[in-house]
Design a protein around this motif. Structure first.
Motif, PDB file in Angstrom:
ATOM      1  N   VAL A 110       0.807  -1.228   0.000  1.00 28.18           N
ATOM      2  CA  VAL A 110       0.000   0.000   0.000  1.00 28.18           C
ATOM      3  C   VAL A 110       0.840   1.278   0.000  1.00 28.18           C
ATOM      4  O   VAL A 110       0.274   2.378  -0.034  1.00 28.18           O
ATOM      5  N   GLY A 111       2.164   1.151   0.049  1.00 30.10           N
ATOM      6  CA  GLY A 111       3.008   2.334   0.098  1.00 30.10           C
ATOM      7  C   GLY A 111       3.067   2.910   1.503  1.00 30.10           C
ATOM      8  O   GLY A 111       2.738   2.242   2.483  1.00 30.10           O
ATOM      9  N   ILE A 112       3.487   4.173   1.609  1.00 30.76           N
ATOM     10  CA  ILE A 112       3.603   4.815   2.901  1.00 30.76           C
ATOM     11  C   ILE A 112       2.445   5.785   3.104  1.00 30.76           C
ATOM     12  O   ILE A 112       1.687   6.063   2.180  1.00 30.76           O
ATOM     13  N   GLY A 113       2.304   6.263   4.341  1.00 30.19           N
ATOM     14  CA  GLY A 113       1.239   7.200   4.639  1.00 30.19           C
ATOM     15  C   GLY A 113       0.139   6.568   5.463  1.00 30.19           C
ATOM     16  O   GLY A 113       0.340   5.566   6.149  1.00 30.19           O
ATOM     17  N   SER A 114      -1.047   7.140   5.380  1.00 32.14           N
ATOM     18  CA  SER A 114      -2.169   6.702   6.213  1.00 32.14           C
ATOM     19  C   SER A 114      -2.570   5.263   5.940  1.00 32.14           C
ATOM     20  O   SER A 114      -2.947   4.520   6.859  1.00 32.14           O
ATOM     21  N   GLN A 115      -2.491   4.839   4.657  1.00 29.94           N
ATOM     22  CA  GLN A 115      -2.889   3.469   4.335  1.00 29.94           C
ATOM     23  C   GLN A 115      -2.037   2.455   5.094  1.00 29.94           C
ATOM     24  O   GLN A 115      -2.546   1.445   5.584  1.00 29.94           O
ATOM     25  N   LEU A 116      -0.756   2.719   5.179  1.00 28.85           N
ATOM     26  CA  LEU A 116       0.141   1.817   5.900  1.00 28.85           C
ATOM     27  C   LEU A 116      -0.216   1.775   7.380  1.00 28.85           C
ATOM     28  O   LEU A 116      -0.270   0.691   7.981  1.00 28.85           O
ATOM     29  N   SER A 117      -0.476   2.930   7.973  1.00 23.52           N
ATOM     30  CA  SER A 117      -0.812   2.995   9.395  1.00 23.52           C
ATOM     31  C   SER A 117      -2.108   2.254   9.692  1.00 23.52           C
ATOM     32  O   SER A 117      -2.194   1.488  10.660  1.00 23.52           O
ATOM     33  N   VAL A 118      -3.114   2.464   8.861  1.00 22.71           N
ATOM     34  CA  VAL A 118      -4.412   1.818   9.067  1.00 22.71           C
ATOM     35  C   VAL A 118      -4.290   0.304   8.920  1.00 22.71           C
ATOM     36  O   VAL A 118      -4.836  -0.459   9.732  1.00 22.71           O
ATOM     37  N   LEU A 119      -3.558  -0.152   7.910  1.00 20.46           N
ATOM     38  CA  LEU A 119      -3.395  -1.585   7.685  1.00 20.46           C
ATOM     39  C   LEU A 119      -2.655  -2.241   8.849  1.00 20.46           C
ATOM     40  O   LEU A 119      -3.068  -3.308   9.337  1.00 20.46           O
ATOM     41  N   THR A 120      -1.591  -1.613   9.309  1.00 17.99           N
ATOM     42  CA  THR A 120      -0.829  -2.164  10.435  1.00 17.99           C
ATOM     43  C   THR A 120      -1.703  -2.256  11.674  1.00 17.99           C
ATOM     44  O   THR A 120      -1.718  -3.284  12.379  1.00 17.99           O
ATOM     45  N   SER A 121      -2.432  -1.201  11.955  1.00 16.54           N
ATOM     46  CA  SER A 121      -3.328  -1.185  13.106  1.00 16.54           C
ATOM     47  C   SER A 121      -4.413  -2.244  12.989  1.00 16.54           C
ATOM     48  O   SER A 121      -4.710  -2.957  13.949  1.00 16.54           O
ATOM     49  N   ALA A 122      -5.000  -2.376  11.797  1.00 20.52           N
ATOM     50  CA  ALA A 122      -6.088  -3.333  11.589  1.00 20.52           C
ATOM     51  C   ALA A 122      -5.625  -4.765  11.797  1.00 20.52           C
ATOM     52  O   ALA A 122      -6.346  -5.585  12.383  1.00 20.52           O
ATOM     53  N   VAL A 123      -4.437  -5.087  11.326  1.00 20.49           N
ATOM     54  CA  VAL A 123      -3.909  -6.451  11.485  1.00 20.49           C
ATOM     55  C   VAL A 123      -3.697  -6.776  12.959  1.00 20.49           C
ATOM     56  O   VAL A 123      -4.036  -7.875  13.428  1.00 20.49           O
TER      57      VAL A 123
END
Length: 249
Positions: A110-123
């Motif tokens: 997903v690249g860097i930025g908010s998408q990365l943060s949300v994905l990490t948190s969701a997992v």
């Protein structure tokens, strides 16, 4: 108790102030007299609130996505021993892996930025919610299920009136861990490959060898984490008391 805690804090700050620049180089441990004014400056000019807004928004999205997925999978596997026997070992194996080690892979996705943060948190949240939902569904007393079926209840009635209420208490209990861990996941992602948020604020100041800025950013995380812990303790106190009292019966 509060007076004792205040004395401990004051003594700690005095020792910190005296040790910085004398016993320990100020580049490693900045003085409180430098940290707190900078922290207050960030509060007044909105730097802290802007960064915290990004971090908490991403953590909230991760909590919603990971929580919804965890509840859904937990309910399906909790009701089916056959599905549980197939998939639970795989989920457990992935759960034992440090989730932060997956961040480089997530960057590729997903690249860097908010998408990365949300994905990490969701997992991270998914596994915490899944296991509590899974065991909450499976820990329902057989006598309660039998009673509903004897009264003519369908499988849906068993799920809606017995299994889900039981699992709900377990999910609420999991939230006490899931919410802070959702924030941790976002902060780590921001530190490694972010461009905004509290984690990025820590990383940015550390990379520029700004000790006062690094400690001020860490102070912001400390305050935010403390407030979140107190909030979750308050919100989950009653459900946890009900769960524990029910387990003791």
């Amino acid at each position: 108790m509060f007076g004792t805690q205040a004395v401990v804090l004051i003594v700690f700050l005095i020792c910190w102030q005296l040790a910085s620049g004398t016993l320990i180089h100020e580049l490693m441990i900045s003085k409180p007299s430098n940290v707190f004014p900078l922290f207050w400056k960030w509060v007044t000019d909105g730097t802290i609130f802007t960064a915290a807004g990004v971090t908490f928004t991403n953590a909230f999205l991760g909590l919603i996505i990971g929580g919804a997925a965890g509840i859904t999978v937990g309910v399906f596997l909790g009701q089916s021993s056959w599905l549980a026997d197939i998939f639970e070992p795989f989920i457990t194996a992935i759960y034992t892996m440090p989730k932060h080690a997956l961040i480089p892979l997530f960057i590729m996705w997903v690249g860097i930025g908010s998408q990365l943060s949300v994905l990490t948190s969701a997992v991270i949240v998914f596994f915490l919610i899944f296991f509590n939902t899974f065991f909450g569904i499976r820990e329902v007393k057989a006598s309660l299920i039998s009673a509903v079926r004897i009264m003519g209840g369908s499988a849906f009635d068993v799920l809606w009136r017995v299994r889900l209420p039981s699992a709900l208490v377990w999910v609420v209990a999991a939230l006490k861990l899931a919410v802070p861990q959702a924030i941790v996941g976002v902060v780590v992602a921001e530190m490694l490959a972010g461009n905004s948020g509290l984690g990025f604020l820590v990383s940015k100041n550390a990379h520029s060898f700004n000790a006062a800025g690094t400690y001020a950013a860490l102070l912001a995380l400390l305050v935010a984490g403390f407030l979140v812990d107190r909030l979750m303790t308050f919100l989950t106190k009653k459900p946890l008391e009900w769960k524990n009292s029910g387990s003791a019966m």
